[in-house]
Write an enzyme that holds these catalytic residues in place. Sequence first.
Site, PDB file in Angstrom:
ATOM      1  N   ARG A 103       0.827  -1.209   0.000  1.00  0.00           N
ATOM      2  CA  ARG A 103       0.000   0.000   0.000  1.00  0.00           C
ATOM      3  C   ARG A 103       0.865   1.265   0.000  1.00  0.00           C
ATOM      4  O   ARG A 103       0.477   2.297   0.532  1.00  0.00           O
ATOM      5  CB  ARG A 103      -0.973   0.009   1.175  1.00  0.00           C
ATOM      6  CG  ARG A 103      -0.361  -0.109   2.549  1.00  0.00           C
ATOM      7  CD  ARG A 103      -1.433   0.052   3.615  1.00  0.00           C
ATOM      8  NE  ARG A 103      -0.916  -0.242   4.944  1.00  0.00           N
ATOM      9  CZ  ARG A 103      -1.568   0.030   6.062  1.00  0.00           C
ATOM     10  NH1 ARG A 103      -2.747   0.615   6.010  1.00  0.00           N
ATOM     11  NH2 ARG A 103      -1.061  -0.270   7.236  1.00  0.00           N
ATOM     12  N   GLY A 135      -4.704  -1.967  -0.689  1.00  0.00           N
ATOM     13  CA  GLY A 135      -3.676  -0.945  -0.898  1.00  0.00           C
ATOM     14  C   GLY A 135      -4.018   0.416  -0.345  1.00  0.00           C
ATOM     15  O   GLY A 135      -3.308   1.392  -0.598  1.00  0.00           O
ATOM     16  N   ARG A 199      14.819  -1.725   2.505  1.00  0.00           N
ATOM     17  CA  ARG A 199      14.726  -2.448   3.770  1.00  0.00           C
ATOM     18  C   ARG A 199      15.652  -3.661   3.766  1.00  0.00           C
ATOM     19  O   ARG A 199      16.116  -4.096   2.712  1.00  0.00           O
ATOM     20  CB  ARG A 199      13.292  -2.947   3.983  1.00  0.00           C
ATOM     21  CG  ARG A 199      12.266  -1.825   3.973  1.00  0.00           C
ATOM     22  CD  ARG A 199      11.227  -2.061   2.873  1.00  0.00           C
ATOM     23  NE  ARG A 199      10.345  -0.903   2.712  1.00  0.00           N
ATOM     24  CZ  ARG A 199       9.400  -0.566   3.574  1.00  0.00           C
ATOM     25  NH1 ARG A 199       9.161  -1.343   4.606  1.00  0.00           N
ATOM     26  NH2 ARG A 199       8.682   0.505   3.388  1.00  0.00           N
ATOM     27  N   ASP A 269      11.195  -6.737   7.080  1.00  0.00           N
ATOM     28  CA  ASP A 269      10.758  -5.847   6.003  1.00  0.00           C
ATOM     29  C   ASP A 269      10.443  -4.449   6.519  1.00  0.00           C
ATOM     30  O   ASP A 269      10.191  -3.537   5.727  1.00  0.00           O
ATOM     31  CB  ASP A 269       9.531  -6.433   5.279  1.00  0.00           C
ATOM     32  CG  ASP A 269       8.373  -6.692   6.219  1.00  0.00           C
ATOM     33  OD1 ASP A 269       8.531  -7.524   7.129  1.00  0.00           O
ATOM     34  OD2 ASP A 269       7.306  -6.072   6.065  1.00  0.00           O
TER      35      ASP A 269
END
Length: 520
Positions: A103, A135, A199, A269
Amino acid sequence: MKFNLKDRFTSQLPADPILENSRRQVSNACFSYVTPKKTANPEIIHVSDDMLRTLGLTKKDSATKEFLNVFTGNSVMPNTKPYAMCYGGHQFGNWAGQLGDGRAINLAEVEHNNKIWALQLKGAGETPYSRSADGLAVLRSSVREYLCSEAMYHLGVPTTRALSLALTGDNVLRDMLYNGNAAYEKGAVVTRVAPSFLRFGSFQLLAAKEDISTLTTLVNYTIKNHYSHLGNPSKETYIAFFKEVAERTLEMIVHWQRVGFVHGVMNTDNMSILGLTIDYGPYGWLDDYNPDWTPNTTDAENRRYRYNNQPNVGLWNLFQLANALFPLVNEAAPLEAILDDYKLGYDKASLKMMRSKIGLFTEFDTDYKLIEQLEENLQRVETDMTIFYRNLSTFNKNAPKEALNSIKEAFYNTNTLTDDVKTHWNNWFTSYASRLKLEKTTDNERKVKMNLTNPKYVLRNYMAQLAIDAADNGNYAVLDELYQLLKNPYKEQPEHQKWFAKRPDWAKHKVGCSMLSCSS
Protein backbone atom coordinates in the site's frame (compact mmCIF):
# COMPACT_ATOMS: atom_id res chain seq x y z
CA MET A 1 5.61 23.54 -7.71
CA LYS A 2 8.94 22.61 -9.26
CA PHE A 3 11.18 19.71 -8.31
CA ASN A 4 14.67 18.82 -9.42
CA LEU A 5 13.88 15.23 -10.35
CA LYS A 6 16.35 12.39 -9.91
CA ASP A 7 15.52 8.86 -10.96
CA ARG A 8 18.41 6.92 -9.47
CA PHE A 9 16.32 4.01 -8.23
CA THR A 10 14.42 3.33 -11.44
CA SER A 11 17.32 4.09 -13.78
CA GLN A 12 19.99 2.08 -11.95
CA LEU A 13 17.99 -0.96 -10.83
CA PRO A 14 16.10 -3.61 -12.83
CA ALA A 15 12.36 -3.13 -13.27
CA ASP A 16 9.61 -5.73 -13.38
CA PRO A 17 8.92 -6.04 -17.15
CA ILE A 18 5.20 -6.71 -16.59
CA LEU A 19 3.26 -3.44 -16.49
CA GLU A 20 -0.13 -4.91 -15.59
CA ASN A 21 -1.16 -4.10 -12.00
CA SER A 22 -1.97 -7.65 -10.96
CA ARG A 23 -0.94 -9.65 -7.89
CA ARG A 24 2.04 -11.79 -8.77
CA GLN A 25 5.45 -13.07 -7.81
CA VAL A 26 8.10 -10.77 -9.24
CA SER A 27 11.51 -12.10 -10.30
CA ASN A 28 14.83 -10.51 -11.21
CA ALA A 29 13.56 -7.03 -10.36
CA CYS A 30 13.66 -4.49 -7.54
CA PHE A 31 10.39 -2.72 -8.32
CA SER A 32 7.24 -2.65 -10.43
CA TYR A 33 5.77 0.39 -12.16
CA VAL A 34 2.30 1.24 -10.88
CA THR A 35 -0.07 4.21 -11.03
CA PRO A 36 -1.75 5.55 -7.88
CA LYS A 37 -5.51 5.22 -7.60
CA LYS A 38 -7.60 8.34 -8.19
CA THR A 39 -9.73 9.34 -5.23
CA ALA A 40 -13.30 10.65 -4.96
CA ASN A 41 -12.84 13.95 -3.16
CA PRO A 42 -9.25 14.61 -2.02
CA GLU A 43 -8.53 17.14 0.71
CA ILE A 44 -5.21 18.07 2.28
CA ILE A 45 -5.80 18.39 6.02
CA HIS A 46 -2.24 19.04 7.24
CA VAL A 47 1.18 19.78 5.79
CA SER A 48 4.54 19.71 7.60
CA ASP A 49 6.01 23.17 7.15
CA ASP A 50 9.37 21.75 8.19
CA MET A 51 9.33 19.20 5.36
CA LEU A 52 8.09 21.80 2.88
CA ARG A 53 11.24 23.81 3.52
CA THR A 54 13.40 20.68 3.41
CA LEU A 55 12.08 19.90 -0.07
CA GLY A 56 12.34 23.49 -1.29
CA LEU A 57 8.58 24.07 -1.30
CA THR A 58 6.55 26.92 0.15
CA LYS A 59 3.22 27.29 1.95
CA LYS A 60 1.92 28.75 -1.30
CA ASP A 61 2.94 25.57 -3.14
CA SER A 62 1.07 23.42 -0.63
CA ALA A 63 -2.15 25.32 -1.29
CA THR A 64 -2.15 24.62 -5.03
CA LYS A 65 -4.34 22.18 -6.92
CA GLU A 66 -1.19 20.57 -8.26
CA PHE A 67 0.09 19.79 -4.75
CA LEU A 68 -3.30 18.37 -3.80
CA ASN A 69 -3.49 16.12 -6.85
CA VAL A 70 0.11 14.89 -6.77
CA PHE A 71 0.14 14.09 -3.07
CA THR A 72 -3.18 12.28 -3.08
CA GLY A 73 -2.35 10.18 -6.15
CA ASN A 74 -4.76 11.94 -8.48
CA SER A 75 -2.09 13.09 -10.93
CA VAL A 76 1.41 12.00 -11.80
CA MET A 77 4.17 14.59 -12.05
CA PRO A 78 5.56 15.10 -15.58
CA ASN A 79 8.63 12.99 -16.42
CA THR A 80 8.02 10.58 -13.54
CA LYS A 81 6.92 6.94 -13.38
CA PRO A 82 5.60 5.88 -9.94
CA TYR A 83 6.62 2.45 -8.67
CA ALA A 84 6.23 -0.04 -5.85
CA MET A 85 9.29 -1.72 -4.35
CA CYS A 86 9.80 -5.48 -4.21
CA TYR A 87 11.07 -7.09 -1.00
CA GLY A 88 10.52 -10.00 1.35
CA GLY A 89 10.96 -10.45 5.05
CA HIS A 90 10.64 -12.32 8.30
CA GLN A 91 7.38 -11.57 10.08
CA PHE A 92 7.36 -12.40 13.80
CA GLY A 93 10.42 -14.57 13.18
CA ASN A 94 8.99 -16.56 10.25
CA TRP A 95 10.05 -16.19 6.64
CA ALA A 96 7.09 -14.77 4.70
CA GLY A 97 8.56 -14.75 1.20
CA GLN A 98 7.68 -11.89 -1.13
CA LEU A 99 5.93 -8.97 0.55
CA GLY A 100 6.69 -5.67 -1.18
CA ASP A 101 4.97 -2.28 -1.14
CA GLY A 102 1.40 -3.45 -0.74
CA ARG A 103 0.00 0.00 0.00
CA ALA A 104 2.92 2.30 -0.74
CA ILE A 105 3.74 3.89 -4.09
CA ASN A 106 6.93 5.85 -4.70
CA LEU A 107 6.31 8.96 -6.78
CA ALA A 108 9.84 10.12 -7.57
CA GLU A 109 13.20 11.11 -6.17
CA VAL A 110 13.88 14.83 -5.86
CA GLU A 111 16.98 16.86 -5.02
CA HIS A 112 17.20 20.00 -2.91
CA ASN A 113 20.23 21.53 -1.20
CA ASN A 114 22.39 18.61 -2.40
CA LYS A 115 20.16 16.04 -0.68
CA ILE A 116 18.02 13.53 -2.55
CA TRP A 117 14.66 12.48 -1.17
CA ALA A 118 12.26 9.72 -2.21
CA LEU A 119 8.60 10.77 -2.11
CA GLN A 120 6.15 8.00 -1.32
CA LEU A 121 2.38 7.81 -0.92
CA LYS A 122 0.99 5.41 1.66
CA GLY A 123 -2.60 4.36 1.01
CA ALA A 124 -2.70 5.24 -2.68
CA GLY A 125 -4.07 1.96 -4.00
CA GLU A 126 -3.24 -1.54 -5.12
CA THR A 127 0.14 -2.74 -6.34
CA PRO A 128 1.40 -6.13 -7.53
CA TYR A 129 2.40 -6.70 -3.89
CA SER A 130 -0.98 -6.00 -2.26
CA ARG A 131 -1.84 -9.70 -2.09
CA SER A 132 -5.49 -9.85 -0.91
CA ALA A 133 -5.51 -6.26 0.42
CA ASP A 134 -6.83 -3.07 -1.18
CA GLY A 135 -3.68 -0.94 -0.90
CA LEU A 136 -5.57 1.79 0.91
CA ALA A 137 -5.14 3.44 4.32
CA VAL A 138 -7.57 4.96 6.79
CA LEU A 139 -7.53 8.26 8.64
CA ARG A 140 -6.81 6.55 11.96
CA SER A 141 -3.53 4.97 10.92
CA SER A 142 -2.56 7.92 8.73
CA VAL A 143 -2.82 10.45 11.57
CA ARG A 144 -0.63 8.20 13.71
CA GLU A 145 2.02 7.81 11.00
CA TYR A 146 2.03 11.49 10.07
CA LEU A 147 2.41 12.78 13.63
CA CYS A 148 4.88 10.14 14.73
CA SER A 149 7.25 10.56 11.78
CA GLU A 150 7.68 14.24 12.56
CA ALA A 151 7.68 13.78 16.34
CA MET A 152 10.51 11.25 16.16
CA TYR A 153 12.59 13.59 14.02
CA HIS A 154 12.34 16.38 16.57
CA LEU A 155 13.19 13.94 19.36
CA GLY A 156 16.48 13.32 17.56
CA VAL A 157 15.60 9.74 16.56
CA PRO A 158 16.68 8.60 13.06
CA THR A 159 13.45 8.37 11.09
CA THR A 160 11.61 8.62 7.82
CA ARG A 161 9.60 11.84 7.56
CA ALA A 162 6.10 12.93 6.52
CA LEU A 163 5.15 15.78 4.21
CA SER A 164 1.36 15.79 4.09
CA LEU A 165 -1.80 14.14 5.34
CA ALA A 166 -4.90 14.02 3.16
CA LEU A 167 -8.40 12.61 3.12
CA THR A 168 -9.40 10.77 -0.05
CA GLY A 169 -13.16 11.16 0.18
CA ASP A 170 -13.48 7.37 -0.12
CA ASN A 171 -14.61 4.94 2.57
CA VAL A 172 -12.33 2.02 3.39
CA LEU A 173 -13.43 -1.23 5.04
CA ARG A 174 -11.20 -2.27 7.95
CA ASP A 175 -11.32 -4.91 10.67
CA MET A 176 -9.39 -2.90 13.23
CA LEU A 177 -8.56 -5.72 15.64
CA TYR A 178 -8.91 -8.64 13.22
CA ASN A 179 -11.83 -9.96 15.26
CA GLY A 180 -14.55 -10.05 12.61
CA ASN A 181 -15.93 -6.59 13.33
CA ALA A 182 -15.16 -4.82 10.06
CA ALA A 183 -16.44 -1.29 9.54
CA TYR A 184 -16.06 1.52 7.04
CA GLU A 185 -13.64 4.30 7.91
CA LYS A 186 -12.47 7.46 6.19
CA GLY A 187 -9.76 6.84 3.61
CA ALA A 188 -6.52 8.82 3.82
CA VAL A 189 -3.09 9.17 2.24
CA VAL A 190 0.20 10.13 3.90
CA THR A 191 3.15 11.41 1.90
CA ARG A 192 6.28 9.86 3.33
CA VAL A 193 9.79 11.15 2.68
CA ALA A 194 13.20 9.49 3.14
CA PRO A 195 16.58 9.28 1.42
CA SER A 196 15.55 5.71 0.60
CA PHE A 197 12.86 3.23 1.61
CA LEU A 198 15.12 0.19 1.06
CA ARG A 199 14.73 -2.45 3.77
CA PHE A 200 16.60 -5.51 5.01
CA GLY A 201 13.93 -7.50 3.19
CA SER A 202 14.90 -5.92 -0.15
CA PHE A 203 18.17 -7.86 0.04
CA GLN A 204 16.73 -10.92 1.74
CA LEU A 205 14.25 -11.71 -1.03
CA LEU A 206 16.91 -11.71 -3.74
CA ALA A 207 19.18 -13.92 -1.66
CA ALA A 208 16.30 -16.31 -0.92
CA LYS A 209 15.62 -16.60 -4.65
CA GLU A 210 19.34 -17.13 -5.26
CA ASP A 211 19.27 -14.18 -7.65
CA ILE A 212 22.83 -13.19 -6.86
CA SER A 213 23.15 -11.03 -9.96
CA THR A 214 20.31 -8.71 -8.94
CA LEU A 215 21.42 -8.86 -5.29
CA THR A 216 24.88 -7.66 -6.31
CA THR A 217 23.35 -4.89 -8.40
CA LEU A 218 21.20 -3.75 -5.47
CA VAL A 219 24.04 -3.81 -2.94
CA ASN A 220 26.32 -1.91 -5.33
CA TYR A 221 23.54 0.61 -5.95
CA THR A 222 23.03 1.11 -2.22
CA ILE A 223 26.72 1.62 -1.57
CA LYS A 224 27.12 4.01 -4.51
CA ASN A 225 24.15 6.18 -3.55
CA HIS A 226 23.95 5.92 0.23
CA TYR A 227 27.33 4.67 1.48
CA SER A 228 29.67 6.12 -1.14
CA HIS A 229 32.28 6.99 1.50
CA LEU A 230 33.02 3.25 1.78
CA GLY A 231 34.53 3.21 -1.70
CA ASN A 232 34.03 1.06 -4.77
CA PRO A 233 32.32 -2.35 -4.46
CA SER A 234 34.57 -5.15 -3.23
CA LYS A 235 34.49 -7.87 -0.60
CA GLU A 236 35.99 -5.45 1.92
CA THR A 237 33.44 -2.79 1.02
CA TYR A 238 30.55 -5.23 1.47
CA ILE A 239 31.84 -6.06 4.95
CA ALA A 240 32.23 -2.36 5.79
CA PHE A 241 28.72 -1.78 4.48
CA PHE A 242 27.24 -4.40 6.77
CA LYS A 243 29.24 -2.99 9.69
CA GLU A 244 27.83 0.49 9.18
CA VAL A 245 24.26 -0.79 8.77
CA ALA A 246 24.70 -2.61 12.10
CA GLU A 247 26.06 0.53 13.76
CA ARG A 248 23.21 2.68 12.45
CA THR A 249 20.63 0.10 13.55
CA LEU A 250 22.17 0.01 17.01
CA GLU A 251 22.15 3.81 17.27
CA MET A 252 18.49 3.94 16.23
CA ILE A 253 17.42 1.36 18.81
CA VAL A 254 19.36 3.08 21.60
CA HIS A 255 17.35 6.21 20.79
CA TRP A 256 14.12 4.20 20.92
CA GLN A 257 15.03 2.94 24.39
CA ARG A 258 16.01 6.43 25.51
CA VAL A 259 12.62 7.98 24.75
CA GLY A 260 10.54 4.89 25.59
CA PHE A 261 9.41 4.16 22.03
CA VAL A 262 8.18 0.67 21.10
CA HIS A 263 8.03 -0.01 17.35
CA GLY A 264 5.61 -2.90 17.70
CA VAL A 265 6.40 -4.71 14.44
CA MET A 266 10.15 -5.11 13.94
CA ASN A 267 9.84 -7.51 11.04
CA THR A 268 12.85 -7.50 8.72
CA ASP A 269 10.76 -5.85 6.00
CA ASN A 270 10.25 -2.96 8.45
CA MET A 271 13.97 -2.42 9.04
CA SER A 272 15.58 0.39 7.04
CA ILE A 273 18.94 -0.25 5.39
CA LEU A 274 19.81 3.33 6.42
CA GLY A 275 19.07 2.81 10.10
CA LEU A 276 15.89 4.91 10.04
CA THR A 277 12.68 4.23 11.94
CA ILE A 278 10.30 3.12 9.23
CA ASP A 279 6.67 1.94 8.98
CA TYR A 280 4.73 3.43 11.88
CA GLY A 281 2.03 0.87 12.53
CA PRO A 282 1.19 -0.47 16.00
CA TYR A 283 3.81 1.66 17.77
CA GLY A 284 3.54 3.22 21.20
CA TRP A 285 5.42 4.96 23.98
CA LEU A 286 5.75 3.42 27.40
CA ASP A 287 3.39 5.17 29.76
CA ASP A 288 4.13 3.22 32.90
CA TYR A 289 7.61 1.69 32.86
CA ASN A 290 6.75 -1.84 31.80
CA PRO A 291 9.67 -3.37 29.86
CA ASP A 292 7.48 -6.28 28.71
CA TRP A 293 4.90 -4.04 27.04
CA THR A 294 4.14 -4.34 23.33
CA PRO A 295 1.51 -2.20 21.60
CA ASN A 296 0.78 -4.86 18.97
CA THR A 297 -2.28 -7.08 19.53
CA THR A 298 -0.83 -9.63 17.09
CA ASP A 299 2.18 -9.88 19.40
CA ALA A 300 0.23 -9.97 22.66
CA GLU A 301 0.92 -13.64 23.40
CA ASN A 302 4.62 -13.99 22.62
CA ARG A 303 5.63 -10.34 23.09
CA ARG A 304 8.49 -10.73 20.62
CA TYR A 305 8.56 -7.00 19.98
CA ARG A 306 8.26 -5.82 23.59
CA TYR A 307 10.24 -2.77 24.71
CA ASN A 308 13.12 -4.57 26.41
CA ASN A 309 13.53 -7.06 23.56
CA GLN A 310 14.02 -4.49 20.80
CA PRO A 311 17.84 -4.58 21.02
CA ASN A 312 17.79 -8.39 20.71
CA VAL A 313 15.41 -8.28 17.74
CA GLY A 314 17.69 -5.74 16.09
CA LEU A 315 20.52 -8.26 16.38
CA TRP A 316 18.33 -11.10 15.09
CA ASN A 317 17.32 -9.01 12.09
CA LEU A 318 20.93 -8.11 11.38
CA PHE A 319 21.77 -11.82 11.43
CA GLN A 320 19.19 -12.33 8.68
CA LEU A 321 20.72 -9.49 6.67
CA ALA A 322 24.15 -11.04 7.14
CA ASN A 323 22.81 -14.27 5.67
CA ALA A 324 21.51 -12.32 2.68
CA LEU A 325 24.86 -10.61 2.10
CA PHE A 326 26.91 -13.76 2.61
CA PRO A 327 26.93 -14.74 -1.10
CA LEU A 328 28.82 -11.51 -1.83
CA VAL A 329 31.35 -12.04 0.97
CA ASN A 330 31.63 -15.85 1.02
CA GLU A 331 33.17 -15.75 4.45
CA ALA A 332 31.26 -15.97 7.71
CA ALA A 333 33.89 -14.78 10.17
CA PRO A 334 33.86 -11.03 9.40
CA LEU A 335 30.07 -10.93 9.43
CA GLU A 336 29.94 -12.83 12.71
CA ALA A 337 32.49 -10.44 14.20
CA ILE A 338 30.24 -7.50 13.34
CA LEU A 339 27.28 -9.21 15.01
CA ASP A 340 29.43 -9.80 18.10
CA ASP A 341 30.43 -6.13 18.04
CA TYR A 342 26.75 -5.21 18.02
CA LYS A 343 26.21 -7.07 21.29
CA LEU A 344 29.14 -5.38 23.01
CA GLY A 345 28.41 -2.05 21.35
CA TYR A 346 24.81 -2.05 22.49
CA ASP A 347 25.73 -2.74 26.11
CA LYS A 348 28.24 0.11 26.04
CA ALA A 349 25.95 2.55 24.21
CA SER A 350 22.98 1.67 26.41
CA LEU A 351 24.96 2.27 29.60
CA LYS A 352 26.17 5.62 28.26
CA MET A 353 22.61 6.56 27.32
CA MET A 354 21.26 5.59 30.74
CA ARG A 355 24.00 7.58 32.45
CA SER A 356 22.92 10.63 30.47
CA LYS A 357 19.28 10.08 31.45
CA ILE A 358 20.17 10.34 35.14
CA GLY A 359 22.76 13.08 34.77
CA LEU A 360 26.00 11.14 35.04
CA PHE A 361 28.74 12.37 32.73
CA THR A 362 31.73 10.52 34.15
CA GLU A 363 32.09 6.76 34.42
CA PHE A 364 32.23 4.61 37.52
CA ASP A 365 32.01 0.83 37.68
CA THR A 366 29.15 1.07 40.18
CA ASP A 367 26.93 2.94 37.69
CA TYR A 368 25.55 -0.24 36.19
CA LYS A 369 24.27 -1.40 39.57
CA LEU A 370 22.75 2.00 40.30
CA ILE A 371 20.88 1.94 37.00
CA GLU A 372 19.76 -1.65 37.52
CA GLN A 373 18.32 -0.75 40.94
CA LEU A 374 16.56 2.25 39.41
CA GLU A 375 14.87 0.09 36.79
CA GLU A 376 13.75 -2.33 39.49
CA ASN A 377 12.23 0.55 41.44
CA LEU A 378 10.41 1.88 38.39
CA GLN A 379 8.57 -1.44 38.20
CA ARG A 380 7.63 -1.74 41.87
CA VAL A 381 4.51 0.35 41.31
CA GLU A 382 3.04 1.80 38.14
CA THR A 383 5.39 4.70 37.35
CA ASP A 384 5.25 6.98 34.33
CA MET A 385 8.55 6.77 32.47
CA THR A 386 8.50 10.16 30.75
CA ILE A 387 7.39 12.13 33.81
CA PHE A 388 9.80 10.35 36.15
CA TYR A 389 12.93 11.04 34.11
CA ARG A 390 11.91 14.62 33.33
CA ASN A 391 11.23 15.42 36.99
CA LEU A 392 14.40 13.67 38.13
CA SER A 393 16.34 16.63 36.74
CA THR A 394 15.10 18.69 39.72
CA PHE A 395 16.72 16.27 42.21
CA ASN A 396 18.65 17.98 45.01
CA LYS A 397 21.67 15.87 45.88
CA ASN A 398 21.86 17.58 49.26
CA ALA A 399 18.33 16.56 50.21
CA PRO A 400 17.73 12.99 48.95
CA LYS A 401 15.01 12.37 51.54
CA GLU A 402 12.86 15.01 49.84
CA ALA A 403 13.20 13.43 46.39
CA LEU A 404 10.29 11.04 46.64
CA ASN A 405 7.94 13.97 46.94
CA SER A 406 9.40 15.66 43.85
CA ILE A 407 8.77 12.63 41.63
CA LYS A 408 5.42 11.66 43.18
CA GLU A 409 3.68 13.07 40.09
CA ALA A 410 5.02 10.10 38.10
CA PHE A 411 3.15 7.48 40.16
CA TYR A 412 -0.19 6.39 38.74
CA ASN A 413 -1.63 5.54 42.14
CA THR A 414 0.11 6.93 45.22
CA ASN A 415 -1.93 4.56 47.39
CA THR A 416 0.32 1.75 46.14
CA LEU A 417 3.37 3.42 47.71
CA THR A 418 3.79 1.05 50.62
CA ASP A 419 6.45 1.60 53.27
CA ASP A 420 8.55 -1.07 51.59
CA VAL A 421 8.36 0.70 48.21
CA LYS A 422 9.23 4.04 49.83
CA THR A 423 12.22 2.46 51.57
CA HIS A 424 13.56 1.11 48.26
CA TRP A 425 13.16 4.53 46.66
CA ASN A 426 14.75 6.42 49.55
CA ASN A 427 17.70 4.02 49.56
CA TRP A 428 18.16 4.56 45.85
CA PHE A 429 17.96 8.35 46.16
CA THR A 430 20.62 8.23 48.87
CA SER A 431 22.94 6.22 46.61
CA TYR A 432 22.12 8.52 43.69
CA ALA A 433 22.95 11.63 45.74
CA SER A 434 26.32 10.15 46.71
CA ARG A 435 27.07 9.35 43.08
CA LEU A 436 26.10 12.84 41.89
CA LYS A 437 28.57 14.36 44.36
CA LEU A 438 31.33 12.69 42.34
CA GLU A 439 30.29 14.72 39.29
CA LYS A 440 31.85 18.09 38.48
CA THR A 441 28.69 19.61 36.98
CA THR A 442 26.50 21.96 38.98
CA ASP A 443 22.89 21.05 39.69
CA ASN A 444 21.73 23.55 37.09
CA GLU A 445 24.16 22.25 34.44
CA ARG A 446 23.00 18.72 35.16
CA LYS A 447 19.35 19.76 34.86
CA VAL A 448 19.93 21.40 31.48
CA LYS A 449 21.75 18.34 30.13
CA MET A 450 19.19 15.89 31.49
CA ASN A 451 16.35 17.90 29.95
CA LEU A 452 18.03 17.61 26.55
CA THR A 453 18.08 13.82 26.95
CA ASN A 454 14.69 13.23 28.58
CA PRO A 455 11.79 14.69 26.56
CA LYS A 456 8.96 16.43 28.34
CA TYR A 457 6.49 15.62 25.56
CA VAL A 458 6.11 12.42 23.55
CA LEU A 459 3.28 11.22 21.33
CA ARG A 460 1.44 9.04 23.81
CA ASN A 461 -1.20 6.83 22.24
CA TYR A 462 -4.05 8.59 24.02
CA MET A 463 -2.86 11.91 22.55
CA ALA A 464 -2.84 10.49 19.03
CA GLN A 465 -6.30 9.03 19.66
CA LEU A 466 -7.67 12.42 20.68
CA ALA A 467 -6.35 13.86 17.42
CA ILE A 468 -7.88 10.95 15.48
CA ASP A 469 -11.29 11.31 17.15
CA ALA A 470 -11.37 15.05 16.47
CA ALA A 471 -10.18 14.64 12.88
CA ASP A 472 -12.82 12.00 12.26
CA ASN A 473 -15.36 14.72 13.11
CA GLY A 474 -13.72 17.22 10.78
CA ASN A 475 -11.81 19.07 13.52
CA TYR A 476 -8.07 19.26 12.84
CA ALA A 477 -7.15 21.63 15.68
CA VAL A 478 -5.86 18.85 17.98
CA LEU A 479 -3.81 17.41 15.12
CA ASP A 480 -2.15 20.77 14.55
CA GLU A 481 -1.69 21.42 18.27
CA LEU A 482 0.16 18.14 18.70
CA TYR A 483 2.19 18.72 15.55
CA GLN A 484 3.34 22.11 16.92
CA LEU A 485 3.90 20.76 20.46
CA LEU A 486 6.06 17.87 19.28
CA LYS A 487 8.37 20.16 17.32
CA ASN A 488 9.96 21.12 20.65
CA PRO A 489 9.68 18.04 22.85
CA TYR A 490 12.54 19.04 25.18
CA LYS A 491 11.27 22.57 25.92
CA GLU A 492 8.98 23.38 28.85
CA GLN A 493 6.21 24.97 26.73
CA PRO A 494 4.10 26.05 29.76
CA GLU A 495 1.20 26.88 27.45
CA HIS A 496 1.00 23.14 26.64
CA GLN A 497 1.47 21.84 30.20
CA LYS A 498 -1.78 19.83 29.93
CA TRP A 499 0.06 17.36 27.65
CA PHE A 500 2.68 16.67 30.34
CA ALA A 501 0.38 14.21 32.03
CA LYS A 502 0.05 10.55 32.81
CA ARG A 503 -2.13 8.34 30.64
CA PRO A 504 -5.72 9.00 31.73
CA ASP A 505 -7.71 6.12 33.21
CA TRP A 506 -10.06 6.01 30.23
CA ALA A 507 -7.13 5.23 27.92
CA LYS A 508 -5.66 2.32 29.86
CA HIS A 509 -7.62 -0.36 28.01
CA LYS A 510 -9.15 1.66 25.18
CA VAL A 511 -8.71 0.40 21.63
CA GLY A 512 -6.27 2.73 19.87
CA CYS A 513 -4.60 3.68 23.15
CA SER A 514 -3.46 0.37 24.59
CA MET A 515 -4.36 -2.14 21.87
CA LEU A 516 -3.28 -1.65 18.27
CA SER A 517 -3.12 -3.88 15.24
CA CYS A 518 -0.98 -3.81 12.14
CA SER A 519 -3.81 -1.86 10.45
CA SER A 520 -3.38 0.87 13.06
